[in-house]
Design an enzyme around this catalytic site. Sequence first.
Site, PDB file in Angstrom:
ATOM      1  N   HIS A 192      45.843  64.548  51.937  1.00 57.21           N
ATOM      2  CA  HIS A 192      45.061  64.914  53.122  1.00 57.21           C
ATOM      3  C   HIS A 192      44.407  66.253  52.800  1.00 57.21           C
ATOM      4  O   HIS A 192      45.011  67.081  52.100  1.00 57.21           O
ATOM      5  CB  HIS A 192      45.940  65.171  54.344  1.00 57.21           C
ATOM      6  CG  HIS A 192      46.804  64.039  54.784  1.00 57.21           C
ATOM      7  ND1 HIS A 192      48.030  63.787  54.227  1.00 57.21           N
ATOM      8  CD2 HIS A 192      46.639  63.117  55.765  1.00 57.21           C
ATOM      9  CE1 HIS A 192      48.586  62.749  54.831  1.00 57.21           C
ATOM     10  NE2 HIS A 192      47.763  62.315  55.770  1.00 57.21           N
TER      11      HIS A 192
ATOM     12  N   ASP B  58      46.684  69.148  53.037  1.00 60.31           N
ATOM     13  CA  ASP B  58      47.837  69.228  52.120  1.00 60.31           C
ATOM     14  C   ASP B  58      47.561  70.215  50.998  1.00 60.31           C
ATOM     15  O   ASP B  58      48.469  70.885  50.517  1.00 60.31           O
ATOM     16  CB  ASP B  58      48.117  67.875  51.431  1.00 60.31           C
ATOM     17  CG  ASP B  58      48.466  66.772  52.396  1.00 60.31           C
ATOM     18  OD1 ASP B  58      48.937  67.076  53.502  1.00 60.31           O
ATOM     19  OD2 ASP B  58      48.260  65.593  52.026  1.00 60.31           O
TER      20      ASP B  58
ATOM     21  N   GLU C 239      51.288  49.746  54.918  1.00 66.25           N
ATOM     22  CA  GLU C 239      52.508  50.517  54.614  1.00 66.25           C
ATOM     23  C   GLU C 239      53.739  49.717  55.032  1.00 66.25           C
ATOM     24  O   GLU C 239      53.846  49.254  56.174  1.00 66.25           O
ATOM     25  CB  GLU C 239      52.459  51.867  55.340  1.00 66.25           C
ATOM     26  CG  GLU C 239      53.725  52.678  55.118  1.00 66.25           C
ATOM     27  CD  GLU C 239      53.566  54.148  55.471  1.00 66.25           C
ATOM     28  OE1 GLU C 239      52.495  54.722  55.200  1.00 66.25           O
ATOM     29  OE2 GLU C 239      54.510  54.710  56.031  1.00 66.25           O
TER      30      GLU C 239
ATOM     31  N   ASP D 120      59.730  56.106  61.341  1.00 63.69           N
ATOM     32  CA  ASP D 120      59.123  56.013  60.018  1.00 63.69           C
ATOM     33  C   ASP D 120      59.935  56.870  59.045  1.00 63.69           C
ATOM     34  O   ASP D 120      59.629  58.038  58.832  1.00 63.69           O
ATOM     35  CB  ASP D 120      57.679  56.551  60.148  1.00 63.69           C
ATOM     36  CG  ASP D 120      56.742  56.055  59.067  1.00 63.69           C
ATOM     37  OD1 ASP D 120      57.135  55.169  58.299  1.00 63.69           O
ATOM     38  OD2 ASP D 120      55.604  56.550  59.006  1.00 63.69           O
TER      39      ASP D 120
ATOM     40  N   ASP E 258      60.207  56.585  55.881  1.00 60.31           N
ATOM     41  CA  ASP E 258      59.479  56.821  54.622  1.00 60.31           C
ATOM     42  C   ASP E 258      60.401  56.977  53.419  1.00 60.31           C
ATOM     43  O   ASP E 258      60.325  57.949  52.660  1.00 60.31           O
ATOM     44  CB  ASP E 258      58.592  58.078  54.743  1.00 60.31           C
ATOM     45  CG  ASP E 258      57.351  57.835  55.588  1.00 60.31           C
ATOM     46  OD1 ASP E 258      56.962  56.666  55.757  1.00 60.31           O
ATOM     47  OD2 ASP E 258      56.777  58.821  56.084  1.00 60.31           O
TER      48      ASP E 258
HETATM   49  C1  XLS Z   1      52.005  58.212  58.486  1.00 57.10           C
HETATM   50  C2  XLS Z   1      51.075  57.686  57.507  1.00 57.10           C
HETATM   51  C3  XLS Z   1      50.287  58.737  56.732  1.00 57.10           C
HETATM   52  C4  XLS Z   1      49.097  58.119  56.064  1.00 57.10           C
HETATM   53  C5  XLS Z   1      48.071  59.095  55.616  1.00 57.10           C
HETATM   54  O1  XLS Z   1      52.881  57.528  58.980  1.00 57.10           O
HETATM   55  O2  XLS Z   1      51.765  56.833  56.659  1.00 57.10           O
HETATM   56  O3  XLS Z   1      51.118  59.378  55.820  1.00 57.10           O
HETATM   57  O4  XLS Z   1      49.470  57.339  54.985  1.00 57.10           O
HETATM   58  O5  XLS Z   1      47.515  59.799  56.673  1.00 57.10           O
HETATM   59 NI    NI Z   2      50.983  55.962  54.946  1.00 57.72          NI
HETATM   60 NI    NI Z   3      53.831  56.222  57.441  1.00 64.37          NI
END
Ligand code: XLS
Ligand code: NI
Ligand code: NI
Length: 442
Positions: free
Chosen positions: A104, A107, A271, A310, A312
């Site tokens: 981003h 970032d 995702e 999320d 991740d």
């Molecule tokens: C958030 C998203 C983010 C996008 C990019 O949940 O996954 O990280 O991939 O803005």
């Molecule tokens: Ni993402």
């Molecule tokens: Ni995400």
Amino acid sequence: MKKTRAHFPRIKTIAYEGPKSANPLAFRHYNPDEIVDGKPLSAHLRFSIAYWHSFRGVGSDPFGPGTIVRSWEKGTDAISIAKARMDAAFEFFQKIRAPFYCFHDRDIAPEGRSLAETNRNLDKLVAHAKGLQKATGVRMLWGTANLFSNRRYMCGAATNPDAHVFAYAAAQVKKALEVTKTLGGENYVFWGGREGYETLLNTNLKREQDHLAAFLHMAVDYAKSIGFKGQFLIEPKPKEPTKHQYDFDVAAGIAFLRTYGLEKHFKFNIETNHATLAGHTFQHEIETAIAQGMLGSIDANAGDELLGWDTDQFNTNVKEITLAMVAILRAGGLGQGGLNFDAKLRRPSIDPEDLFHAHIGGMDTYALAFKLARRILADGKFSAFLKDRYASYDTGYGRAIEKRRVGFRDLNKLVLTKLGEPTPRSGKQEYLENLLNSYLHG
Ligand code: XLS
Ligand code: NI
Ligand code: NI
């Protein structure tokens, strides 16, 4: 590139040592140089590192601040720190042998006191990135703009009730598109950060969706005007941070894009964890995009079945990823998309080595799944089963149904005069589950 101190001095470039290796800092399945169908495995899988998690994430959660302390995060000048951090990031990209990275705008460079100052900061880091890309050969898979962290975006960016915020977001994305073009980014992602609502009591849903569409049309027009050729991608997510996000899932995204005449300009960045949050499997989201020719790229991560947010995590689930890879390969691959590790270390995983273990696990899982998927497709048993299951639509009245050459009257007559009662056939789910396991576990 000027010679800088190694930020990961104890770790060498990760080598492929094969499935029998017991070295935790080696690949067991991912051999980036292995030639498959005339090109290296690295060009099939197109792994990418997510800057925000791996180089900005510090392990903070709603109950406490960060736990992860990195040696390069020191000094008082924000620009110098950002440059040192980027040097560390590129050292990591090379050592983990990832050909791509994603970021981003915010970032890589700090926000200033005004948009003009922020853009100047960004320019400095983009110049630095350009040098590092040239020196290392690492490329940019996609760019995006952070339209969700700053206080101004608390009620959304393109869907903010205040047109002033819309305008600010437009200016920010204009710059992010220019930056992505400058660095040769192959895609540009729109994840709907806070494009949704907390309560309908204060929300005009129709106007907000219209505004989001207007924003995306402006982005398409601007990209065209500057000659940016990258693929635009929508990244659906059902909730978090807002209670309800407009790009809920791939199906909602397709409806939105078609409603507003945007479908030719966008594909999807899918995702894994967002699929889970939407109550779908990863494979479901991929197949839904493929059905419309709109599979673009993957944010490779995993959620936790017991948690509703999320998380991740890095994905080590060979079965889940093999099913995804079968779908992706059957559809002809990801094209200019890739596999971006939008995944973060757990809060107590504070060692620099953990960053390597995490990505080695993710890359090995995808590489193994890629090989298993190729074997499954080469054997053709699942494809043959599917072909046979739908064979009645290949000829005769079945074909006429698909071609829409018959109607209710014709079919009614056919049933009454010729066909009579259908003979049910088994769906054979358990047989197929066992067949899948025979590939996964021998
Ligand atoms: C958030 C998203 C983010 C996008 C990019 O949940 O996954 O990280 O991939 O803005
Ligand atoms: Ni993402
Ligand atoms: Ni995400």
